[in-house]
Design a protein around this motif. Sequence first.
Motif, PDB file in Angstrom:
ATOM      1  N   LYS A   8      12.847 136.012 101.454  1.00 61.46           N
ATOM      2  CA  LYS A   8      11.543 136.188 100.881  1.00 61.46           C
ATOM      3  C   LYS A   8      11.639 135.585  99.343  1.00 61.46           C
ATOM      4  O   LYS A   8      10.595 135.029  99.113  1.00 61.46           O
ATOM      5  N   ARG A   9      12.743 135.344  98.814  1.00 58.17           N
ATOM      6  CA  ARG A   9      12.755 134.790  97.763  1.00 58.17           C
ATOM      7  C   ARG A   9      12.531 133.199  97.744  1.00 58.17           C
ATOM      8  O   ARG A   9      11.696 132.380  96.869  1.00 58.17           O
ATOM      9  N   ASP A  10      13.121 132.712  99.022  1.00 60.41           N
ATOM     10  CA  ASP A  10      12.889 131.413  99.037  1.00 60.41           C
ATOM     11  C   ASP A  10      11.267 130.976  99.330  1.00 60.41           C
ATOM     12  O   ASP A  10      10.745 130.046  99.112  1.00 60.41           O
ATOM     13  N   TRP A  11      10.650 132.127 100.384  1.00 63.84           N
ATOM     14  CA  TRP A  11       9.269 131.907 100.744  1.00 63.84           C
ATOM     15  C   TRP A  11       8.506 131.796  99.464  1.00 63.84           C
ATOM     16  O   TRP A  11       7.713 131.078  99.262  1.00 63.84           O
ATOM     17  N   CYS A  12       8.634 133.038  98.661  1.00 63.26           N
ATOM     18  CA  CYS A  12       7.848 132.900  97.398  1.00 63.26           C
ATOM     19  C   CYS A  12       8.167 131.953  96.664  1.00 63.26           C
ATOM     20  O   CYS A  12       7.098 131.218  95.763  1.00 63.26           O
ATOM     21  N   GLY A  13       9.331 131.208  96.308  1.00 64.77           N
ATOM     22  CA  GLY A  13       9.703 130.193  95.576  1.00 64.77           C
ATOM     23  C   GLY A  13       8.868 128.885  96.287  1.00 64.77           C
ATOM     24  O   GLY A  13       8.202 128.039  95.397  1.00 64.77           O
ATOM     25  N   MET A  14       8.707 128.914  97.408  1.00 62.37           N
ATOM     26  CA  MET A  14       7.979 127.582  97.699  1.00 62.37           C
ATOM     27  C   MET A  14       6.632 127.717  97.768  1.00 62.37           C
ATOM     28  O   MET A  14       5.961 126.781  97.537  1.00 62.37           O
ATOM     29  N   LEU A  15       5.925 128.888  97.715  1.00 61.07           N
ATOM     30  CA  LEU A  15       4.685 129.034  97.663  1.00 61.07           C
ATOM     31  C   LEU A  15       4.278 128.527  95.932  1.00 61.07           C
ATOM     32  O   LEU A  15       3.011 128.267  95.970  1.00 61.07           O
ATOM     33  N   LYS A  16       5.126 128.807  95.141  1.00 58.81           N
ATOM     34  CA  LYS A  16       4.878 128.802  93.732  1.00 58.81           C
ATOM     35  C   LYS A  16       5.284 127.122  93.273  1.00 58.81           C
ATOM     36  O   LYS A  16       5.060 126.790  92.379  1.00 58.81           O
ATOM     37  N   GLU A  17       5.488 126.420  94.382  1.00 60.82           N
ATOM     38  CA  GLU A  17       5.984 125.049  94.063  1.00 60.82           C
ATOM     39  C   GLU A  17       4.600 124.307  93.656  1.00 60.82           C
ATOM     40  O   GLU A  17       3.496 124.289  94.254  1.00 60.82           O
ATOM     41  N   ASN A  18       4.828 123.339  92.415  1.00 62.76           N
ATOM     42  CA  ASN A  18       3.722 122.773  92.112  1.00 62.76           C
ATOM     43  C   ASN A  18       4.056 121.149  91.460  1.00 62.76           C
ATOM     44  O   ASN A  18       5.275 121.351  91.105  1.00 62.76           O
ATOM     45  N   ILE A  19       3.257 120.355  91.345  1.00 58.27           N
ATOM     46  CA  ILE A  19       3.655 119.050  90.704  1.00 58.27           C
ATOM     47  C   ILE A  19       2.539 119.004  89.478  1.00 58.27           C
ATOM     48  O   ILE A  19       1.409 119.589  89.640  1.00 58.27           O
ATOM     49  N   SER A  20       2.816 118.382  88.488  1.00 58.16           N
ATOM     50  CA  SER A  20       2.102 118.150  87.577  1.00 58.16           C
ATOM     51  C   SER A  20       1.114 116.585  87.939  1.00 58.16           C
ATOM     52  O   SER A  20       1.446 115.877  88.939  1.00 58.16           O
ATOM     53  N   LEU A  21      -0.044 116.439  87.051  1.00 57.72           N
ATOM     54  CA  LEU A  21      -0.782 115.325  87.409  1.00 57.72           C
ATOM     55  C   LEU A  21      -0.118 113.947  87.055  1.00 57.72           C
ATOM     56  O   LEU A  21      -0.640 113.047  87.784  1.00 57.72           O
ATOM     57  N   SER A  22       0.601 113.892  86.066  1.00 55.51           N
ATOM     58  CA  SER A  22       1.526 112.622  86.143  1.00 55.51           C
ATOM     59  C   SER A  22       2.397 112.270  87.151  1.00 55.51           C
ATOM     60  O   SER A  22       2.373 111.055  87.628  1.00 55.51           O
ATOM     61  N   GLN A  23       2.801 113.589  87.747  1.00 57.37           N
ATOM     62  CA  GLN A  23       3.754 113.151  88.943  1.00 57.37           C
ATOM     63  C   GLN A  23       2.849 112.534  90.178  1.00 57.37           C
ATOM     64  O   GLN A  23       3.370 111.913  90.949  1.00 57.37           O
ATOM     65  N   LEU A  24       1.656 113.432  90.335  1.00 56.94           N
ATOM     66  CA  LEU A  24       0.763 113.019  91.136  1.00 56.94           C
ATOM     67  C   LEU A  24       0.524 111.657  91.180  1.00 56.94           C
ATOM     68  O   LEU A  24       0.511 110.749  92.116  1.00 56.94           O
ATOM     69  N   LEU A  25       0.010 111.173  89.936  1.00 60.98           N
ATOM     70  CA  LEU A  25      -0.312 109.712  89.901  1.00 60.98           C
ATOM     71  C   LEU A  25       0.744 108.790  90.320  1.00 60.98           C
ATOM     72  O   LEU A  25       0.660 107.783  90.735  1.00 60.98           O
ATOM     73  N   THR A  26       2.201 108.926  89.731  1.00 57.83           N
ATOM     74  CA  THR A  26       3.346 108.088  90.113  1.00 57.83           C
ATOM     75  C   THR A  26       3.632 108.239  91.495  1.00 57.83           C
ATOM     76  O   THR A  26       3.918 107.214  92.158  1.00 57.83           O
ATOM     77  N   LEU A  27       3.418 109.162  92.516  1.00 62.19           N
ATOM     78  CA  LEU A  27       3.449 109.377  93.802  1.00 62.19           C
ATOM     79  C   LEU A  27       2.390 108.390  94.353  1.00 62.19           C
ATOM     80  O   LEU A  27       2.821 107.867  95.255  1.00 62.19           O
ATOM     81  N   LEU A  28       1.379 108.688  93.914  1.00 65.71           N
ATOM     82  CA  LEU A  28       0.230 107.807  94.491  1.00 65.71           C
ATOM     83  C   LEU A  28       0.700 106.201  94.342  1.00 65.71           C
ATOM     84  O   LEU A  28       0.383 105.530  95.280  1.00 65.71           O
ATOM     85  N   ILE A  29       0.987 105.968  93.206  1.00 61.07           N
ATOM     86  CA  ILE A  29       1.278 104.550  93.080  1.00 61.07           C
ATOM     87  C   ILE A  29       2.387 103.827  94.130  1.00 61.07           C
ATOM     88  O   ILE A  29       2.335 102.950  94.631  1.00 61.07           O
ATOM     89  N   ASN A  30       3.411 104.769  94.189  1.00 58.75           N
ATOM     90  CA  ASN A  30       4.676 104.345  94.889  1.00 58.75           C
ATOM     91  C   ASN A  30       4.302 104.482  96.345  1.00 58.75           C
ATOM     92  O   ASN A  30       4.852 103.646  96.937  1.00 58.75           O
ATOM     93  N   PHE A  31       3.637 105.486  96.724  1.00 52.99           N
ATOM     94  CA  PHE A  31       3.329 105.606  97.965  1.00 52.99           C
ATOM     95  C   PHE A  31       2.282 104.432  98.395  1.00 52.99           C
ATOM     96  O   PHE A  31       2.696 103.933  99.739  1.00 52.99           O
ATOM     97  N   LEU A  32       1.471 104.000  97.845  1.00 55.74           N
ATOM     98  CA  LEU A  32       0.614 102.892  98.180  1.00 55.74           C
ATOM     99  C   LEU A  32       1.237 101.665  98.206  1.00 55.74           C
ATOM    100  O   LEU A  32       1.001 100.705  99.205  1.00 55.74           O
ATOM    101  N   LEU A  33       2.087 101.275  97.209  1.00 51.37           N
ATOM    102  CA  LEU A  33       3.108 100.092  97.356  1.00 51.37           C
ATOM    103  C   LEU A  33       3.762 100.207  98.398  1.00 51.37           C
ATOM    104  O   LEU A  33       3.698  99.358  99.308  1.00 51.37           O
ATOM    105  N   GLY A  34       4.774 101.236  98.551  1.00 48.04           N
ATOM    106  CA  GLY A  34       5.641 101.472  99.549  1.00 48.04           C
ATOM    107  C   GLY A  34       5.935 100.362 100.763  1.00 48.04           C
ATOM    108  O   GLY A  34       6.424  99.344 100.019  1.00 48.04           O
ATOM    109  N   SER A  35       5.630 100.368 101.823  1.00 49.98           N
ATOM    110  CA  SER A  35       6.088  99.378 102.524  1.00 49.98           C
ATOM    111  C   SER A  35       4.982  98.201 102.665  1.00 49.98           C
ATOM    112  O   SER A  35       5.235  97.065 103.106  1.00 49.98           O
ATOM    113  N   ALA A  36       3.843  98.510 102.047  1.00 53.82           N
ATOM    114  CA  ALA A  36       2.874  97.522 101.977  1.00 53.82           C
ATOM    115  C   ALA A  36       3.360  96.346 101.125  1.00 53.82           C
ATOM    116  O   ALA A  36       2.872  94.962 101.338  1.00 53.82           O
TER     117      ALA A  36
END
Length: 386
Positions: A8-36
Amino acid sequence: MLTERTFKRDWCGMLKENISLSQLLTLLINFLLGSAIVVGVGGDAKKDAWIAIAAAIMIGFGIMLFYYFLISRVPGQNFFEIMEFGFKRPIAIIFSITYVVYFLYLACRVVRDFGELIASAILPSTPIEIISLTICLLMAYILYLGLEVLGRTSEIFTPYLFGFLFLLTILLFASGNANLYEIKPVLGDGLKPVLNALFPTLIVFPFGELIAFTLILPVVTNFKYCLRVSMLGVGIAGSLLLFAMFLMIVTLGADALQRSNFPMLSSAREVSIGNFIERIDALVVFIMMLGILVKGSVFMFAGLKGLEYTFRLPYRYFSLPVAMIVSSFSILISVNFGDHWQEGLEIVPYFLHLPLQFGLPSLLLITVLWKRRKKKAKPGVKGMKF
């Protein structure tokens, strides 16, 4: 041994998991560059590849808007949970399993790209199996720690990506190997090569693959700013792809660009200043490795979330077994790099990407909109009866 309390503690911890806007931005950049950026995109348009990429960026904005609109119709729910809202759980599970296989297959392709790059260009004496296993174990460890760790990893290393790309540009022009006349004549063969490169290859790869972010957007803090940051990420990543393709064309020329398996790496090897500054492969390999790590991890995370939805267990439980499966099948999916490349260009876009990136999500969006409209109409109907 996990007790019920620990679960239950792991499950609750998973539900509360989040990322910031700056992390989303860098994830998008690296994802789209990726194998392309590893294998290059739009090469079929030859000298006009940069025009095809510029057009694909505009379409990429529309694709990102489409996925955001789908997610925002049912706030706080990811793609698999929205399928349950639209189709009910039994049908949603069938579709979920389909997408789990799809996401993990894409993770296999990304890992195979990385393995071929390292095995053929950097460590020729190292078996590709060892390379694939190493990168998959790293992705499994990151995802076991959580999506936040992947976001922080991307956030920390992305500034180095910009710095190395800037340094590579300076060194290429300083060495005199960049010839701007290579991009002429513009549209010398007409629009047909550009359109052939654009549809469907550039649309489904890499921009259509943003469907994986339907599992990430719902856990972003300040969701109301999500669309702006997502559009910014697509714009920055698209601009970097455009600039990278421009560098490859002016450095290698259109003919050498088409013959090279890894054109970005071939461009970096052209650097030679005073017979002293040479072999700056490490800069390009870092850019490629970061993109591959993020893209492979995002696809694996999307697949793990599908397993979590299907079996109702935290996705961390599946991280290591799934990583072993991805590592194995990244070798088994094709005989050699030529076969791997042909499969990715001629089969995957038509039989996997188009139906799963646009077909089923469009059907899901129509169903969700219809159900929400029907739900809003019910109170009005009851009022008329009275």
